[in-house]
Design an enzyme around this catalytic site. Structure first.
Site, PDB file in Angstrom:
ATOM      1  N   GLN A   1      -2.668   9.621  -2.543  1.00 56.68           N
ATOM      2  CA  GLN A   1      -3.291   8.332  -2.230  1.00 56.68           C
ATOM      3  C   GLN A   1      -2.971   7.915  -0.798  1.00 56.68           C
ATOM      4  O   GLN A   1      -3.096   6.757  -0.434  1.00 56.68           O
ATOM      5  CB  GLN A   1      -2.798   7.266  -3.211  1.00 56.68           C
ATOM      6  CG  GLN A   1      -3.147   7.562  -4.657  1.00 56.68           C
ATOM      7  CD  GLN A   1      -2.641   6.500  -5.627  1.00 56.68           C
ATOM      8  OE1 GLN A   1      -2.184   5.431  -5.221  1.00 56.68           O
ATOM      9  NE2 GLN A   1      -2.710   6.785  -6.913  1.00 56.68           N
TER      10      GLN A   1
ATOM     11  N   GLY B   1       6.657  -4.749 -11.155  1.00 53.25           N
ATOM     12  CA  GLY B   1       6.363  -5.968 -11.893  1.00 53.25           C
ATOM     13  C   GLY B   1       6.258  -5.761 -13.392  1.00 53.25           C
ATOM     14  O   GLY B   1       6.548  -6.662 -14.178  1.00 53.25           O
ATOM     15  N   GLU B   2       5.839  -4.569 -13.819  1.00 54.59           N
ATOM     16  CA  GLU B   2       5.700  -4.288 -15.253  1.00 54.59           C
ATOM     17  C   GLU B   2       7.048  -4.236 -15.956  1.00 54.59           C
ATOM     18  O   GLU B   2       7.118  -4.223 -17.182  1.00 54.59           O
ATOM     19  CB  GLU B   2       4.969  -2.959 -15.466  1.00 54.59           C
ATOM     20  CG  GLU B   2       3.523  -2.964 -15.011  1.00 54.59           C
ATOM     21  CD  GLU B   2       3.381  -2.856 -13.506  1.00 54.59           C
ATOM     22  OE1 GLU B   2       4.386  -2.567 -12.824  1.00 54.59           O
ATOM     23  OE2 GLU B   2       2.266  -3.060 -13.008  1.00 54.59           O
TER      24      GLU B   2
ATOM     25  N   TRP C   1       3.975  -4.394  -3.478  1.00 56.74           N
ATOM     26  CA  TRP C   1       3.923  -2.935  -3.413  1.00 56.74           C
ATOM     27  C   TRP C   1       2.872  -2.345  -2.484  1.00 56.74           C
ATOM     28  O   TRP C   1       2.703  -1.124  -2.443  1.00 56.74           O
ATOM     29  CB  TRP C   1       3.766  -2.350  -4.818  1.00 56.74           C
ATOM     30  CG  TRP C   1       2.691  -2.934  -5.683  1.00 56.74           C
ATOM     31  CD1 TRP C   1       2.823  -3.988  -6.526  1.00 56.74           C
ATOM     32  CD2 TRP C   1       1.348  -2.486  -5.832  1.00 56.74           C
ATOM     33  NE1 TRP C   1       1.636  -4.238  -7.192  1.00 56.74           N
ATOM     34  CE2 TRP C   1       0.713  -3.320  -6.789  1.00 56.74           C
ATOM     35  CE3 TRP C   1       0.596  -1.451  -5.268  1.00 56.74           C
ATOM     36  CZ2 TRP C   1      -0.616  -3.158  -7.180  1.00 56.74           C
ATOM     37  CZ3 TRP C   1      -0.729  -1.286  -5.658  1.00 56.74           C
ATOM     38  CH2 TRP C   1      -1.311  -2.138  -6.600  1.00 56.74           C
TER      39      TRP C   1
ATOM     40  N   ASN D   1       1.412  -9.758  -9.884  1.00 56.58           N
ATOM     41  CA  ASN D   1       1.331 -10.665 -11.030  1.00 56.58           C
ATOM     42  C   ASN D   1       2.713 -11.095 -11.519  1.00 56.58           C
ATOM     43  O   ASN D   1       3.718 -10.425 -11.267  1.00 56.58           O
ATOM     44  CB  ASN D   1       0.574  -9.992 -12.178  1.00 56.58           C
ATOM     45  CG  ASN D   1       1.277  -8.728 -12.639  1.00 56.58           C
ATOM     46  OD1 ASN D   1       1.108  -7.680 -12.031  1.00 56.58           O
ATOM     47  ND2 ASN D   1       2.066  -8.811 -13.701  1.00 56.58           N
TER      48      ASN D   1
ATOM     49  N   ASP E   1      -3.271 -10.044 -15.173  1.00 57.19           N
ATOM     50  CA  ASP E   1      -2.752  -8.939 -14.355  1.00 57.19           C
ATOM     51  C   ASP E   1      -3.618  -8.710 -13.116  1.00 57.19           C
ATOM     52  O   ASP E   1      -3.889  -7.578 -12.732  1.00 57.19           O
ATOM     53  CB  ASP E   1      -2.660  -7.650 -15.182  1.00 57.19           C
ATOM     54  CG  ASP E   1      -1.816  -6.582 -14.506  1.00 57.19           C
ATOM     55  OD1 ASP E   1      -1.116  -6.901 -13.533  1.00 57.19           O
ATOM     56  OD2 ASP E   1      -1.873  -5.415 -14.938  1.00 57.19           O
TER      57      ASP E   1
ATOM     58  N   ARG F   1      -8.411  -9.123  -6.403  1.00 61.84           N
ATOM     59  CA  ARG F   1      -8.626  -8.482  -7.694  1.00 61.84           C
ATOM     60  C   ARG F   1      -9.195  -9.447  -8.736  1.00 61.84           C
ATOM     61  O   ARG F   1      -9.697  -9.019  -9.780  1.00 61.84           O
ATOM     62  CB  ARG F   1      -7.288  -7.903  -8.173  1.00 61.84           C
ATOM     63  CG  ARG F   1      -7.365  -6.950  -9.348  1.00 61.84           C
ATOM     64  CD  ARG F   1      -6.072  -6.163  -9.402  1.00 61.84           C
ATOM     65  NE  ARG F   1      -5.807  -5.599 -10.714  1.00 61.84           N
ATOM     66  CZ  ARG F   1      -4.748  -4.834 -11.001  1.00 61.84           C
ATOM     67  NH1 ARG F   1      -3.870  -4.571 -10.057  1.00 61.84           N
ATOM     68  NH2 ARG F   1      -4.559  -4.364 -12.205  1.00 61.84           N
TER      69      ARG F   1
END
Length: 706
Positions: free
Chosen positions: A246, A357-358, A406, A424, A467, A494
């Site tokens: 990426q 964040g998760e 991030w 989020n 999210d 988003r």
């Protein structure tokens, strides 16, 4: 004796022998004679993984006294292109090399190395390293007609000596000089060059091409009429990683710097794709990961390359050798922190963000001294007690509040302010567990680069339950607004809206949807959204546009200032959002009290590239990349726009070019692998190049011409 005791005894003996061997190795390095010490250091470099280009059997043979491949300099510098040289300087060696060349190479490469069915060898011998020639002859080049040659190491060097000395002299070209590799330009990127990148558009010195986040090339060679003539210049096959690359590469002083997920950086010759140096740093097993181990790029400043690692370290490397200058721990990966974005290097410091964040981390931005790695400041994106914004959290929810940082931000050098997006709140999808607006989640924060103090913020989605990270690339621009120029931050979010904010105050100017949305009933005068009750997650599921993975994401947009158009990769789809009982957070485990479907499978989904007017937020044109609901691909590659009116974007295995004024497709090529990288453009030898990562390879195209 019981079997278990025997096993323990055997293990203890094994560990003891390993420890003894380690002590002996260290002692040998200290007391051994110099000729043995450098050989031990070469072996140590091989064990570290620094010499992957040399097979072990060859390394052992070449460590022997009198070897034709002399490795002593490798002990000090593992960059083989700088440390391995042809030491044959006698005329007898060149004469023998000529005979070998005529017998083994002349049929393909022509008389005197001028080329025939094979390429001209005089240029590479003059301009590239001795190791480049040797390794190609020794092992061939996969994917080409150049096969490994039935020659000894001494014979390869003799042929090289002939081409380097006699053939170059006969052709009137400059001699590479006594067996030494031609000196590469020194990579040294002063901040002034990055700030004034519009004056020297031939290099790509930051993640987005400039500090303002434009991802726009001012090079004029490539146009709407000649883009169909693009041809492949070279391909560099990089290591296979857990997912497609990426990355957005950096090009400076003829070198291309590419981060390889998850533990490496490689420097390539921007003309040929040949490896200049590689850096590897193994990462621990058992990392707590949300979304694979991508690394989206590096930063360069001075003679140093900076890279953030998946286990949350910041590493500084010598840009010319790949040698590690320093390494500093940014966060503890055992708490759920990771790092996937490119650093932002400016002045005397490097600013980095974190992911996680998760897993209920507490997000932050941090700045480190570029010379030493010393922490200069740290800004928590979830404020603690006594800090502004803490009252938007209830109880101890702030301790696991999320707001990760991030992706990379933008920088206003005149104001010395950094603009960065935050993610989020945690737990996702469940605002009842964290009553309040949850600052500074889903926001843009304007931070003073020198002090780390907050200048202003704007929250795109207060108390987010969908999210909808705001981890997108900020764009700094000057637009016409209500009859006068305004310095703004532009943001394709988003949550489906395109925003314009005053760059100096954060004042809300406008927001317009660029894909379908059903969650927002409108904005008040200060830009706060009015959330529709029907959009709240529920036990039975709420159907909402956009889906959790729709609208846009980290995929970088581009901005053409001359057209005042923002080109946004995006997707249009609905998602189903659920709410269930909250789960308790455990260190290193996911912290999500609810869930959502990526998209509603029974409804169509469409991927686009859209052109948005920066002055109004209106969609000027849109080009469909794919439409359908089965096997839909969410990730759209980043976008690059150019002065010649061409917009590049990748989707699935295709890399495409569009007319910047109409969206008409002008060119495409199937690269045979998913295009998730972000394209860039640079200039070498007066020719414009386009580069993009696809799969595990870097593809570089050029505009044909003299």
């Amino acid at each position: 004796m019981p079997v278990m005791k025997l096993r323990r005894l055997a293990l203890a003996l094994s560990l003891g022998l390993i420890a003894l061997a380690g002590v002996a190795f260290v002692a040998a390095r200290i007391v051994a004679p110099p000729e043995l010490q450098w050989r031990l250091r070469v072996v140590e470099a091989k064990v570290r993984g620094d010499l992957r280009e040399i097979p072990l059997r060859n390394l052992i043979a070449w460590l022997a006294p009198g070897s034709p491949v002399y490795l002593a300099e490798v002990a000090e510098n593992p960059n083989l292109h700088l440390s391995i040289k042809n030491l044959l300087t006698r005329s007898e060696d060149a004469a023998q090399g000529k005979l070998l060349y005529l017998r083994q190479c002349g049929q393909c490469h022509g008389e005197g190395g001028h080329g025939n069915s094979g390429p001209n060898l005089l240029g590479p011998v003059s301009n590239k390293s001795d190791w480049s020639f040797f390794s190609t002859a020794k092992w061939g080049r996969p994917g080409t007609s150049m096969q490994a040659q039935p020659l000894s190491e001494s014979q390869i060097w003799q042929i090289h000596a002939y081409l380097r000395n006699d053939a170059l002299a006969a052709s009137g070209q400059r001699n590479a000089g006594g067996g030494k590799a031609a000196a590469r330009p020194v990579v040294e990127v002063e901040m002034r060059r990055i700030v004034e990148t519009d004056r020297t558009p031939g290099q790509w010195l930051t993640y987005a091409g400039n500090y303002a986040g434009h991802r726009h090339s001012l090079l004029p060679q490539l146009t709407q009429s000649n883009v169909r003539n693009l041809r492949l210049a070279w391909v560099a096959q990089l290591r296979q990683v857990d997912r497609e690359l990426q990355v957005s590469p950096i090009v400076a002083d003829g070198a291309m710097f590419v981060s390889e997920s998850s533990d490496g950086v490689v420097a390539l010759d921007a003309r040929t794709g040949e490896v200049i140096w590689t850096y590897r740093r193994p990462v621990p097993d058992g990392l707590t990961l949300c979304c694979g181990m991508p690394n989206r790029g590096v930063a360069v400043l001075g003679r140093t390359v900076f890279v953030a690692t998946i286990d949350s370290f910041l590493v500084a490397l010598d840009a010319n050798t790949g040698k590690q200058r320093w390494i500093v721990k940014v966060a503890d990966y055992r708490d759920g922190y990771t790092m996937t974005g490119a650093p932002l290097a400016l002045g005397d410091r490097v600013v980095v963000g974190v992911a996680g964040g998760e897993f209920g981390v507490r997000g932050f931005l941090a700045a480190f001294d570029a010379a030493e790695g010393r922490l200069l400041w740290k800004f928590h994106t979830v404020p603690g007690p006594g800090e502004a914004g803490h009252d938007t959290w209830a109880g101890d929810a702030w301790k696991t509040g999320g707001a990760p940082t991030w992706t990379v931000g933008a920088y206003d050098a005149q104001e010395d302010v950094v603009f960065w997006g935050t993610g989020n709140p945690s737990p996702a999808y469940q605002a009842s567990a964290r009553p309040g607006d949850n600052l500074f989640t889903n926001s843009v924060v304007a931070i003073e680069a020198k002090t780390g103090r907050l200048r202003w913020y704007y929250q795109f989605t207060p108390a987010d339950e969908h999210d909808w990270d705001s981890n997108q690339q900020p764009i700094l621009a000057d637009i016409d607004w209500l009859g006068r120029k305004r310095s703004v931050v532009l943001w394709a979010n988003r949550n489906a809206f395109f925003y314009a904010l005053d760059r100096r105050t954060g004042e809300f100017l406008f927001a317009k949807p660029f894909v379908k949305q059903t969650w927002n009933l409108g904005f008040d005068a200060k830009g706060r959204p009015r959330v529709a009750g029907s959009a709240r997650p529920s036990a039975s599921g709420a159907l909402v546009w956009p889906a959790v993975m729709a609208a846009t994401n980290w995929w970088p947009p581009s901005y053409d200032e001359s057209r005042q158009l923002v080109f946004v990769p995006c997707s249009d789809a609905a998602g189903i959002y659920f709410q269930s009982e909250q789960v308790n957070r455990k260190r290193g485990e996911r912290f999500e009290g609810s869930a959502a479907s990526f998209y509603a499978h029974n409804l169509p989904a469409t991927a686009y590239v859209k052109a948005i007017d920066a002055r109004t937020g209106n969609v000027r044109w849109q080009t469909v990349l794919e439409s359908g609901s089965e096997n839909f691909v969410w990730t759209v590659g980043g976008v690059l726009s150019t002065r010649g009116g061409v917009v590049f974007a990748g989707y699935r295995d295709f890399f495409r070019a569009f007319d910047a004024d109409t969206g008409k497709e002008l060119w495409k090529v199937n690269l045979g692998a998913r295009v998730r990288g972000s394209p860039i453009s640079f200039l070498l030898d007066g020719r414009q190049y386009i580069a993009v990562a696809a799969g595990y390879s870097m593809f570089v195209f050029l505009v044909p011409g003299p």
